[in-house]
Enzyme design. Structure first.
Site, PDB file in Angstrom:
ATOM      1  N   LYS A 274       0.828  -1.215   0.000  1.00  0.00           N
ATOM      2  CA  LYS A 274       0.000   0.000   0.000  1.00  0.00           C
ATOM      3  C   LYS A 274       0.861   1.263   0.000  1.00  0.00           C
ATOM      4  O   LYS A 274       0.638   2.183  -0.782  1.00  0.00           O
ATOM      5  CB  LYS A 274      -0.933   0.031   1.230  1.00  0.00           C
TER       6      LYS A 274
ATOM      7  N   ARG B 147      -9.507   0.822   9.037  1.00  0.00           N
ATOM      8  CA  ARG B 147      -9.163  -0.572   9.343  1.00  0.00           C
ATOM      9  C   ARG B 147     -10.269  -1.267  10.115  1.00  0.00           C
ATOM     10  O   ARG B 147     -10.116  -2.449  10.462  1.00  0.00           O
ATOM     11  CB  ARG B 147      -7.876  -0.609  10.182  1.00  0.00           C
TER      12      ARG B 147
ATOM     13  N   ARG C  33      11.988  -6.382   4.989  1.00  0.00           N
ATOM     14  CA  ARG C  33      11.750  -4.993   4.595  1.00  0.00           C
ATOM     15  C   ARG C  33      12.584  -4.000   5.399  1.00  0.00           C
ATOM     16  O   ARG C  33      12.758  -4.127   6.597  1.00  0.00           O
ATOM     17  CB  ARG C  33      10.258  -4.706   4.819  1.00  0.00           C
TER      18      ARG C  33
ATOM     19  N   ARG D 101      14.609  -0.564  10.090  1.00  0.00           N
ATOM     20  CA  ARG D 101      13.629  -1.656  10.074  1.00  0.00           C
ATOM     21  C   ARG D 101      12.585  -1.304  11.121  1.00  0.00           C
ATOM     22  O   ARG D 101      12.922  -0.832  12.208  1.00  0.00           O
ATOM     23  CB  ARG D 101      14.286  -2.979  10.449  1.00  0.00           C
TER      24      ARG D 101
ATOM     25  N   ARG E  39      -0.680  -8.737  13.633  1.00  0.00           N
ATOM     26  CA  ARG E  39      -1.167  -7.777  12.630  1.00  0.00           C
ATOM     27  C   ARG E  39      -2.036  -8.470  11.585  1.00  0.00           C
ATOM     28  O   ARG E  39      -3.046  -7.935  11.149  1.00  0.00           O
ATOM     29  CB  ARG E  39       0.029  -7.073  11.959  1.00  0.00           C
TER      30      ARG E  39
END
Ligand code: AMP
Length: 217
Positions: free
Chosen positions: A13, A88, A127, A160, A172
């Site tokens: 996203k 959300r 990531r 990070r 999550r």
């Protein structure tokens, strides 16, 4: 044009939102970024949400709706808004609908980015982002350049996220399936939903999003 990017953590996203900001002069409203900024600047709210975020749970609707309301009141977006990581929950979706109506604005399109769980775990645990400009790197597919400098801005501050670890990710993902995925049906029923394959290459995902947006213009 106002759009929502909907998808689990790691769906891409933020990456797609950054492209849309560049190409369409839109304003990205990421509640995750706003909450991280509140933590970094040490506000009372930032301190309150820190443990919740590190665990991977959702912070309260009241807090995130308040953040979005503030931004909508202060930020006039010529090219429109990209809601990234918001809403959300169904309560957040209802609140966003009311805020847009109050502003005389519409929600034009909700892009659902579909990615399977296995790919998400791989993406998230590999990531890192540039601390200066937010460019996203991945140890496997887009490693940090050998000279240690961000390809986008030249800075050397790679970070990070504290919640990009296997434990938080499990929470999550659970939060996504329990609390956020009902929004897929909610927006489908309103006729606003377009689903794209989030596993395709970054450019192909961008092309699918661009064609969805063209059909709503
Ligand atoms: P993100 O950067 O979108 O992955 O968000 C990071 C974390 O911030 C999430 O795991 C939540 O703890 C919190 N967060 C971000 N956006 C929301 C939201 N709309 N509602 C509740 N919590 C949120």
């Amino acid at each position: 044009m106002n759009i929502i990017l909907l998808g689990p953590p790691g769906a891409g996203k933020g990456t797609q939102a950054r492209k849309l900001v560049e190409e369409r002069n839109m304003v990205q409203l990421s509640t995750g970024d706003m909450l991280r900024a509140a933590r970094t600047s040490g506000t009372e709210m930032g301190q309150k949400v820190a443990a919740v975020m590190d665990r991977g749970d959702l912070v309260t609707d009241e807090i995130v709706i308040g953040l979005i309301r503030e931004q909508l009141e202060s930020d006039k977006a010529g090219g429109g808004y990209i809601f990234d990581g918001f809403p959300r929950t169904l309560a957040q979706a209802d609140a966003l609908g009311r805020l847009l109506v109050d502003m005389g604005e519409n929600l034009d399109c909700v892009i659902e980015m579909q990615v399977d769980d296995e790919a998400l775990v791989g993406r998230i645990t590999a990531r890192s982002t540039c601390g200066a400009c937010g460019e996203v790197y991945n140890d496997n597919t887009k490693p940090i350049p050998a000279d240690g400098k961000c390809t986008n801005c030249g800075a050397s501050d790679f970070q990070r996220r504290a919640d990009d670890n296997a434990d938080s990710l499990r929470t999550r993902l659970m939060a996504y399936y329990k609390q956020t995925s009902p929004l897929v049906g909610y927006y489908y029923a309103k006729g606003d939903l377009v689903s794209v394959d989030g596993l395709a290459s970054m450019d192909d995902v961008a092309t699918s999003i661009a064609s969805a947006l063209r059909q709503n213009e």
